[in-house]
Design an enzyme around this catalytic site. Sequence first.
Site, PDB file in Angstrom:
ATOM      1  N   SER A 146       0.905  -1.236   0.062  1.00  0.00           N
ATOM      2  CA  SER A 146       0.086   0.177   0.029  1.00  0.00           C
ATOM      3  C   SER A 146       0.939   1.268   0.002  1.00  0.00           C
ATOM      4  O   SER A 146       2.058   1.194   0.396  1.00  0.00           O
ATOM      5  CB  SER A 146      -1.142   0.255   1.380  1.00  0.00           C
ATOM      6  OG  SER A 146      -0.364   0.293   2.549  1.00  0.00           O
ATOM      7  N   LYS A 147       0.251   2.452  -0.601  1.00  0.00           N
ATOM      8  CA  LYS A 147       1.002   3.568  -0.527  1.00  0.00           C
ATOM      9  C   LYS A 147       1.243   4.246   0.666  1.00  0.00           C
ATOM     10  O   LYS A 147       2.211   4.779   1.073  1.00  0.00           O
ATOM     11  CB  LYS A 147       0.274   4.501  -1.658  1.00  0.00           C
ATOM     12  CG  LYS A 147       1.108   6.038  -1.652  1.00  0.00           C
ATOM     13  CD  LYS A 147       0.247   6.855  -2.751  1.00  0.00           C
ATOM     14  CE  LYS A 147       1.037   8.085  -2.855  1.00  0.00           C
ATOM     15  NZ  LYS A 147       2.316   7.940  -3.305  1.00  0.00           N
TER      16      LYS A 147
END
Length: 456
Positions: free
Chosen positions: A228-229
Amino acid sequence: MRTRFAPSPTGFMHIGNLRSALFGYLLARKMGGVFALRIEDTDQERLVEGAVEKIYETLKIAGITHDEGPDVGGDFGPYIQSQRENVYMKYAQQLLEGGHAYRCFCDKEADPADCPCQNIEGDAAKPHVVRQAIPAGQTTFVDEVFGEITVENEELENQVLIKSDGFPTYNFANVVDDHLMAITHVMRGSEYLPSTPKYNLLYKAFGWEVPTYVHLPLILSADGGKLSKRRGDAFFEDFLEAGFLPEAIVNYIALLGWSPPENREIYSLSELEQIFSVEGLSKSPSTFDLDKLKWMNGEYLKAMDGADFLPLALPYIDKVAQENVDKTAIASLVKDRIATLAEIPELLDFVAQLPDYDTALFVNQKNKVDEEVAKDMLSKFLPEIEGLEEWTGEVISAFLKSFAQAHGAKPAQIMWPLRCALSGKETSPGGATDLLVIFGKEESVNRIKTALSKLG
């Protein structure tokens, strides 16, 4: 052999996508084949301005070169799907005429399982999509990683092939393009395994040869979820901004789901081109270990030539270092002490500004140094160092040794107070000699005077 990388221009390059590109590239290079780049931009609503250029830039930074593509040309263009719209309509019409597809006039939200359109003619002039007609029976295919897989066709959805805006879906366009571009080996993430039977039914409907499938294992985060960012482990760009080297990132992702034939972990891209093989791929998901990547990045930094390291380190050194310090010396000092370039400012926070410290910092029982010893050593050292004309590492090192001998002290009894006075910290990269070189004569003298002032 012909492999391809077919990203959608929807933003930064995901680590999983970059690995797919890398493995397709490595397989083509190992076998003397062709690696093509195709831009899949049929989902117009998700397009991000500048994303195509970002794809080119990312591949270039990673060292992954393509033999065919929108920017370099080739015999199978155009290599941008939005420029091939007429091609897809031609083949969709062929499927319609052969009974392998049908026009669907249902609302977008309708359940495809309840669609009655397959059994009616319908007015082709009205808004509609074209859906694949899944036949009865079962579909079997072989994947180079996961082996033979059989699926009951009744479990497959009558997927949309052509959307109401006339653009093909990814699922249709990639089949048509892979065939027309003579792609022999399709490498992609294992998340596409469930869709593969539908692709094969399309190949069968057209009478085309099915390519060799190589589905890659999933990449999971340390907690078992998706990258995930938010955690900063999803995009290539994030790692570059975090101070990782492109070569280290590429090396690391090459080992996610693939085992090299040799018992080592550091490989250059050219070495990977020679040893990569499909046989080394694993079925099991691989875990993205940030600590392992940091270790590998640190190894790359240690192995770099100082002249190559300096321009990479300067932007980070400049965040904390004044113009009057020796930045080349700083770079040399930190190179072997960091895992990422982004660690440099924190490591050198004392360079920008001498921190406020207590005189208890000078106490070191091991070296028999207390505040009085520190004051005595620094007060004797200051006038002598002020008179030093040549300011180099060799000269300073020799001077420190002779100073300790002349005053009947152990080297550590001057080195420790000096290092504390120059850094204002209990620990710092480098010793007293290193810091004297970095700060230069004027700043070093000022910091020693500050220490003496604190010591009374």
